[in-house]
Design a protein around this motif. Sequence first.
Motif, PDB file in Angstrom:
ATOM      1  N   ALA A   3      36.804  44.377  31.607  1.00  0.00           N
ATOM      2  CA  ALA A   3      37.921  45.251  31.228  1.00  0.00           C
ATOM      3  C   ALA A   3      38.519  45.939  32.456  1.00  0.00           C
ATOM      4  CB  ALA A   3      37.477  46.293  30.193  1.00  0.00           C
ATOM      5  N   SER A   4      38.565  45.231  33.591  1.00  0.00           N
ATOM      6  CA  SER A   4      39.006  45.819  34.857  1.00  0.00           C
ATOM      7  C   SER A   4      39.962  44.884  35.579  1.00  0.00           C
ATOM      8  CB  SER A   4      37.784  46.103  35.748  1.00  0.00           C
ATOM      9  OG  SER A   4      38.179  46.432  37.061  1.00  0.00           O
ATOM     10  N   THR A   5      41.177  45.373  35.834  1.00  0.00           N
ATOM     11  CA  THR A   5      42.129  44.616  36.653  1.00  0.00           C
ATOM     12  C   THR A   5      41.634  44.488  38.079  1.00  0.00           C
ATOM     13  OG1 THR A   5      44.019  45.274  35.293  1.00  0.00           O
ATOM     14  CG2 THR A   5      44.496  44.584  37.530  1.00  0.00           C
ATOM     15  N   ALA A   6      40.879  45.490  38.551  1.00  0.00           N
ATOM     16  CA  ALA A   6      40.330  45.445  39.907  1.00  0.00           C
ATOM     17  C   ALA A   6      39.389  44.251  40.065  1.00  0.00           C
ATOM     18  CB  ALA A   6      39.596  46.746  40.223  1.00  0.00           C
ATOM     19  N   HIS A   7      38.575  43.968  39.051  1.00  0.00           N
ATOM     20  CA  HIS A   7      37.684  42.805  39.132  1.00  0.00           C
ATOM     21  C   HIS A   7      38.481  41.507  39.094  1.00  0.00           C
ATOM     22  CE1 HIS A   7      33.445  43.774  39.358  1.00  0.00           C
ATOM     23  NE2 HIS A   7      33.610  44.796  38.537  1.00  0.00           N
ATOM     24  N   VAL A   8      39.535  41.461  38.294  1.00  0.00           N
ATOM     25  CA  VAL A   8      40.393  40.271  38.271  1.00  0.00           C
ATOM     26  C   VAL A   8      40.959  40.022  39.666  1.00  0.00           C
ATOM     27  CG1 VAL A   8      42.459  39.230  37.290  1.00  0.00           C
ATOM     28  CG2 VAL A   8      40.962  40.603  35.828  1.00  0.00           C
TER      29      VAL A   8
ATOM     30  N   MET B 277      53.943  34.109  49.571  1.00  0.00           N
ATOM     31  CA  MET B 277      52.703  34.054  48.816  1.00  0.00           C
ATOM     32  C   MET B 277      52.148  35.432  48.483  1.00  0.00           C
ATOM     33  SD  MET B 277      52.327  31.007  47.988  1.00  0.00           S
ATOM     34  CE  MET B 277      50.753  31.270  47.181  1.00  0.00           C
ATOM     35  N   LEU B 278      52.623  36.464  49.158  1.00  0.00           N
ATOM     36  CA  LEU B 278      52.244  37.816  48.744  1.00  0.00           C
ATOM     37  C   LEU B 278      52.619  38.055  47.289  1.00  0.00           C
ATOM     38  CD1 LEU B 278      53.336  40.059  51.777  1.00  0.00           C
ATOM     39  CD2 LEU B 278      51.016  39.432  51.124  1.00  0.00           C
ATOM     40  N   LEU B 279      53.689  37.406  46.862  1.00  0.00           N
ATOM     41  CA  LEU B 279      54.160  37.589  45.488  1.00  0.00           C
ATOM     42  C   LEU B 279      53.316  36.822  44.476  1.00  0.00           C
ATOM     43  CD1 LEU B 279      58.016  37.410  46.069  1.00  0.00           C
ATOM     44  CD2 LEU B 279      56.585  39.435  45.816  1.00  0.00           C
ATOM     45  N   ALA B 280      52.375  36.000  44.951  1.00  0.00           N
ATOM     46  CA  ALA B 280      51.495  35.299  44.021  1.00  0.00           C
ATOM     47  C   ALA B 280      50.533  36.246  43.319  1.00  0.00           C
ATOM     48  CB  ALA B 280      50.707  34.212  44.760  1.00  0.00           C
ATOM     49  N   GLY B 281      50.433  37.470  43.796  1.00  0.00           N
ATOM     50  CA  GLY B 281      49.540  38.442  43.181  1.00  0.00           C
ATOM     51  C   GLY B 281      49.969  38.896  41.802  1.00  0.00           C
ATOM     52  N   TRP B 282      51.142  38.492  41.344  1.00  0.00           N
ATOM     53  CA  TRP B 282      51.585  38.878  39.997  1.00  0.00           C
ATOM     54  C   TRP B 282      50.599  38.407  38.931  1.00  0.00           C
ATOM     55  CZ3 TRP B 282      52.367  35.339  36.136  1.00  0.00           C
ATOM     56  CH2 TRP B 282      52.473  33.993  36.525  1.00  0.00           C
ATOM     57  N   THR B 283      49.870  37.333  39.188  1.00  0.00           N
ATOM     58  CA  THR B 283      48.925  36.809  38.200  1.00  0.00           C
ATOM     59  C   THR B 283      47.833  37.815  37.867  1.00  0.00           C
ATOM     60  OG1 THR B 283      47.602  35.784  39.957  1.00  0.00           O
ATOM     61  CG2 THR B 283      49.324  34.440  38.952  1.00  0.00           C
ATOM     62  N   VAL B 284      47.493  38.665  38.836  1.00  0.00           N
ATOM     63  CA  VAL B 284      46.464  39.675  38.618  1.00  0.00           C
ATOM     64  C   VAL B 284      46.898  40.691  37.563  1.00  0.00           C
ATOM     65  CG1 VAL B 284      45.278  41.620  39.748  1.00  0.00           C
ATOM     66  CG2 VAL B 284      45.474  39.409  40.920  1.00  0.00           C
ATOM     67  N   LEU B 285      48.177  40.952  37.469  1.00  0.00           N
ATOM     68  CA  LEU B 285      48.691  41.985  36.571  1.00  0.00           C
ATOM     69  C   LEU B 285      48.824  41.507  35.128  1.00  0.00           C
ATOM     70  CD1 LEU B 285      51.584  43.251  38.892  1.00  0.00           C
ATOM     71  CD2 LEU B 285      49.325  44.284  38.618  1.00  0.00           C
ATOM     72  N   ILE B 286      48.839  40.202  34.912  1.00  0.00           N
ATOM     73  CA  ILE B 286      49.196  39.670  33.595  1.00  0.00           C
ATOM     74  C   ILE B 286      48.220  40.029  32.471  1.00  0.00           C
ATOM     75  CG2 ILE B 286      49.508  37.527  32.292  1.00  0.00           C
ATOM     76  CD1 ILE B 286      51.935  38.425  33.906  1.00  0.00           C
ATOM     77  N   PRO B 287      46.893  39.919  32.659  1.00  0.00           N
ATOM     78  CA  PRO B 287      46.019  40.241  31.519  1.00  0.00           C
ATOM     79  C   PRO B 287      46.258  41.640  30.950  1.00  0.00           C
ATOM     80  CG  PRO B 287      44.767  39.106  33.209  1.00  0.00           C
ATOM     81  CD  PRO B 287      46.119  39.420  33.812  1.00  0.00           C
ATOM     82  N   GLU B 288      46.322  42.659  31.815  1.00  0.00           N
ATOM     83  CA  GLU B 288      46.542  44.025  31.334  1.00  0.00           C
ATOM     84  C   GLU B 288      47.967  44.208  30.836  1.00  0.00           C
ATOM     85  OE1 GLU B 288      45.967  48.675  32.815  1.00  0.00           O
ATOM     86  OE2 GLU B 288      45.604  47.014  34.212  1.00  0.00           O
ATOM     87  N   TYR B 289      48.941  43.620  31.537  1.00  0.00           N
ATOM     88  CA  TYR B 289      50.347  43.750  31.134  1.00  0.00           C
ATOM     89  C   TYR B 289      50.573  43.112  29.768  1.00  0.00           C
ATOM     90  CZ  TYR B 289      55.435  43.942  31.726  1.00  0.00           C
ATOM     91  OH  TYR B 289      56.766  44.227  31.568  1.00  0.00           O
TER      92      TYR B 289
END
Length: 436
Positions: A50-55, A238-250
Amino acid sequence: MALLGKLTLDLDPLRSSREFRYIFTARVVSLFGLGFLIVAVPLQVYEITASTAHVAAVSTVLGLTTFGATFAGGILADRYDRRRVIALARGCAGVAFAVLAVNAFLPDPRLWVVYLAAIIDGICGGISATVLMSVTPTLLPRNKMAAAGALMALTGDLGAMIGPALGGVVIASGGVGLAFALAAVTTAVTTFCITRLPPLPPPRAADESPLRAVAGGFRYAAGQRVIGGVLVCGFVTMLLAGWTVLIPEYAADVLGVGASVTGLLYAAPAVGAVLGSLTSGWTGTVRWSGRAVFVGMLLSAAGLVGAGATAAVAVTVIGLAAHGFGEAVADILRYAIVQKHTAEEYGARIAGVWSAQVTAGASVGAVVAAVVAALVPIESALAVYGGTGLVATVLLFVVLKRLRGFDEHAGSVADAAHAQVVMSGEKGFHDGSDRP
């Protein structure tokens, strides 16, 4: 008809090279399976913690190990049969995916197994991607590099489009374990396809130590301002590839959707990227390719801003698709510049540098996305994250004058300096007649 020919995808590399057809087919099969992982890994990690930080941490571990392995890939490509290296790397990755499947079916899946699999996948992926990139220029004439880049991008885009969408459905019906198992099966098929290739020995015997080879690649990139600029642009892209990290919580907290729709969100950029690849015929003839790279980067960042502008699923999907379209255009053009204008003896080492900047950018992007999520409400995170990409692109456009003024008609990157002088002097940078 002439205009249509310039826009449509150039299929000549597939028609003219049997070996390229093998590689293309292997990538398609593999990337369909890897598309499942795009959804399954973050969803499983978020479910466990349940942590975006772990993702973000898992994504960063994957990226950092891939980053180191890209240099090993360049070294191995200069020393060993490239077919064997790629096959061995993909086979080991398939074993890691099978372990993920077993772990997922356990009553209490272990997070450390996911981290371990990320390390193995990063090593194998970094090696195979670098070696594969070094092989392509040996199979085709250099004037077909833009077409080859578009086709290779298309394989990744199709896998990233259909794989996550199917992955969301698979996970919703059978859980993440089934998605991991399917990824292992497709990777096994890919490994078999690679073994059917003829031997792919390095073009020449390596005559320097591995460390000197890596350093030589960086020195060459730094000395060639256009190629160096392309690599820097790739890092920021590729810095913008980090959007995937935000998706589960978003997806869960802002959009209020489940696994099936989440899979569509992960697939949306690939839809735009496929459109960019299918209409990429013009990239082989564009004159001011450096400027076109910046346009693609701007569109990619603006798409993320739009994706996070509202809490409507449709708007998010459209914005992510625009992000993918811009990224595909920029990547195809960057790939063509590097492959067309890199000296053959530096091909494998520059392939390593290319892969390294891609993976390093993705790792840093995951960290930046996690920081953004910690500093701003999740409903604003996508828009703020995309805004950082817009600012970075504008700064690079100002700083990278040689790439900005690069003229493909000059014939080589060595002539870029002359092109820049001409544009800023006799013709003038803002002269509308100089625009593509």
